[in-house]
Scaffold this motif. Sequence first.
Motif, mmCIF file in Angstrom:
data_model
loop_
_atom_site.group_PDB
_atom_site.id
_atom_site.type_symbol
_atom_site.label_atom_id
_atom_site.label_comp_id
_atom_site.label_asym_id
_atom_site.label_seq_id
_atom_site.Cartn_x
_atom_site.Cartn_y
_atom_site.Cartn_z
ATOM 1 N N PRO A 236 29.358 -29.554 24.221
ATOM 2 C CA PRO A 236 29.733 -28.650 25.269
ATOM 3 C C PRO A 236 30.418 -29.554 26.533
ATOM 4 C CG PRO A 236 27.753 -27.962 24.439
ATOM 5 C CD PRO A 236 27.927 -29.494 23.771
ATOM 6 N N ASN A 237 30.148 -30.977 26.615
ATOM 7 C CA ASN A 237 30.600 -31.706 27.657
ATOM 8 C C ASN A 237 32.004 -32.569 26.804
ATOM 9 O OD1 ASN A 237 28.872 -31.046 30.134
ATOM 10 N ND2 ASN A 237 27.383 -31.855 28.720
ATOM 11 N N LEU A 238 32.233 -32.292 25.665
ATOM 12 C CA LEU A 238 33.402 -32.647 25.018
ATOM 13 C C LEU A 238 33.137 -34.248 24.144
ATOM 14 C CD1 LEU A 238 36.151 -32.371 27.721
ATOM 15 C CD2 LEU A 238 35.304 -30.588 25.795
ATOM 16 N N PHE A 239 31.708 -34.418 24.165
ATOM 17 C CA PHE A 239 31.376 -35.809 23.741
ATOM 18 C C PHE A 239 30.270 -35.427 22.381
ATOM 19 C CE2 PHE A 239 32.545 -37.002 27.793
ATOM 20 C CZ PHE A 239 33.560 -38.086 27.453
ATOM 21 N N ASP A 240 30.889 -35.986 21.104
ATOM 22 C CA ASP A 240 29.944 -35.699 19.850
ATOM 23 C C ASP A 240 28.959 -36.764 19.785
ATOM 24 O OD1 ASP A 240 29.151 -35.015 17.478
ATOM 25 O OD2 ASP A 240 31.346 -35.169 16.351
ATOM 26 N N THR A 241 28.078 -36.797 20.509
ATOM 27 C CA THR A 241 26.964 -37.492 20.456
ATOM 28 C C THR A 241 25.633 -37.031 20.824
ATOM 29 O OG1 THR A 241 26.180 -39.775 21.285
ATOM 30 C CG2 THR A 241 27.233 -38.401 22.921
ATOM 31 N N PRO A 242 24.358 -37.388 20.164
ATOM 32 C CA PRO A 242 23.372 -36.706 20.278
ATOM 33 C C PRO A 242 22.965 -36.564 21.696
ATOM 34 C CG PRO A 242 23.091 -38.472 18.749
ATOM 35 C CD PRO A 242 24.497 -38.563 19.397
ATOM 36 N N ALA A 243 22.412 -35.167 22.283
ATOM 37 C CA ALA A 243 22.260 -34.848 23.392
ATOM 38 C C ALA A 243 20.902 -35.234 23.765
ATOM 39 C CB ALA A 243 22.518 -33.459 23.934
ATOM 40 N N THR A 244 20.514 -36.399 23.657
ATOM 41 C CA THR A 244 19.081 -37.027 24.093
ATOM 42 C C THR A 244 19.032 -37.290 25.450
ATOM 43 O OG1 THR A 244 19.844 -39.080 23.453
ATOM 44 C CG2 THR A 244 18.816 -37.895 21.706
ATOM 45 N N SER A 245 20.048 -37.442 26.058
ATOM 46 C CA SER A 245 20.190 -37.522 27.633
ATOM 47 C C SER A 245 21.068 -36.477 28.030
ATOM 48 C CB SER A 245 20.774 -38.830 28.108
ATOM 49 O OG SER A 245 20.108 -39.818 27.581
ATOM 50 N N ARG A 246 20.672 -36.174 29.571
ATOM 51 C CA ARG A 246 21.396 -35.338 30.335
ATOM 52 C C ARG A 246 21.960 -36.165 31.670
ATOM 53 N NH1 ARG A 246 16.488 -31.251 32.427
ATOM 54 N NH2 ARG A 246 15.652 -32.827 33.805
ATOM 55 N N ARG A 247 22.900 -35.294 32.346
ATOM 56 C CA ARG A 247 23.591 -35.941 33.292
ATOM 57 C C ARG A 247 23.088 -35.373 34.975
ATOM 58 N NH1 ARG A 247 26.741 -34.820 29.668
ATOM 59 N NH2 ARG A 247 28.402 -36.379 28.920
ATOM 60 N N ARG A 248 22.503 -36.326 35.803
ATOM 61 C CA ARG A 248 22.272 -35.776 36.969
ATOM 62 C C ARG A 248 23.128 -36.123 38.208
ATOM 63 N NH1 ARG A 248 19.225 -37.277 41.162
ATOM 64 N NH2 ARG A 248 18.129 -39.101 39.699
#
Length: 338
Positions: free
Chosen positions: A108-120
């Motif tokens: 959803p943020n354009l990167f094909d990597t596991p979403a184990t983290s999120r941005r703040r």
Amino acid sequence: MPTPSSVSRAEPDRPARLPLGPLGYGAAALGNLYSARPDDVWPGIVPAAWEAGVRYFDTAPHYGLGLSERRLGESLRGLPRDQYILSTKVGRLLEPNPDYRPGDTDLPNLFDTPATSRRRVDYSRDGILRSVEESLIRLDVDRIDVLFAHDPDDHEREALDTAFPALDELRSQGVIRAYGAGMNQSAMLARFVRETDLDVVMCAGRYTLLDDSAARDLLPAAEERGVQVVVAAVFNSGLLATDRPRPGAHFDYAQPPQSLVARTNRIADVAGEYGVTVPQLALQFPLRHPAVTTVVTGADTAAQISANAQLMEKPIPTALWSRLIEEGLIPAAGDNRK
């Protein structure tokens, strides 16, 4: 929370202008932008860039939730640290994602990597210092040369009130050599150039063959203040990346209007008469402005970065630039003092 003194320092005397070189590598692809890069492909990109003479490398925590920084650091390991410039960005901290489920990706943020983290989003002083400390770990380096405030479009006040003073402090203490901002717009960057003591800005997509909006605000301000300008996204997300526009090619990540497609085809017609291609023009055009020192491009493969470097080195006849300007196909602002 780290303090500036806890971060490995460079020498406090920074050069008046960073030796970025005409071509830099933007490492979003190392963070699996759009799709995953195979393990037999991505390790060859930075060595190919180095072989082609690239000595400026840019990344960000945002790119693949830190994956780009980790891969770039691994790729640069063993190369002489005093021979390249490394930049990353601040403004988005990475935190564990409590909602992660196996198989979730960051697409959803354009990167094909596991979403184990999120941005703040965090442009505070403490946030800046924490971001620097974490980037140093991911990059596995003892210093970062340039820090950019990353896309503070909705956070202009915070950038001015807290981020830039923190970056100025890091520079004055020799922790970094330079600081600035990286954005997809030029108007706010122009305000930052006029209102702060930053060294360099990265402007994506706003000074290209098809969009010269930065020439009306950012570039004059940067030239007046002696601020270096790095231009990214010179292909406007695809329309200018091939000899002629391909079906489905994007302009700024959207379907281009037919007028831009027609204009690009006409540019290709004229360029072809001189043995020049649209990508070659797109890469070299920004460097014709005296405020622009560097063009940064991404690359999905080693062959792609090598091809970009070769296009950058091929001379373009002055007569072609003049012809394109006379026909109103490219902005006259490009026909200047370089």
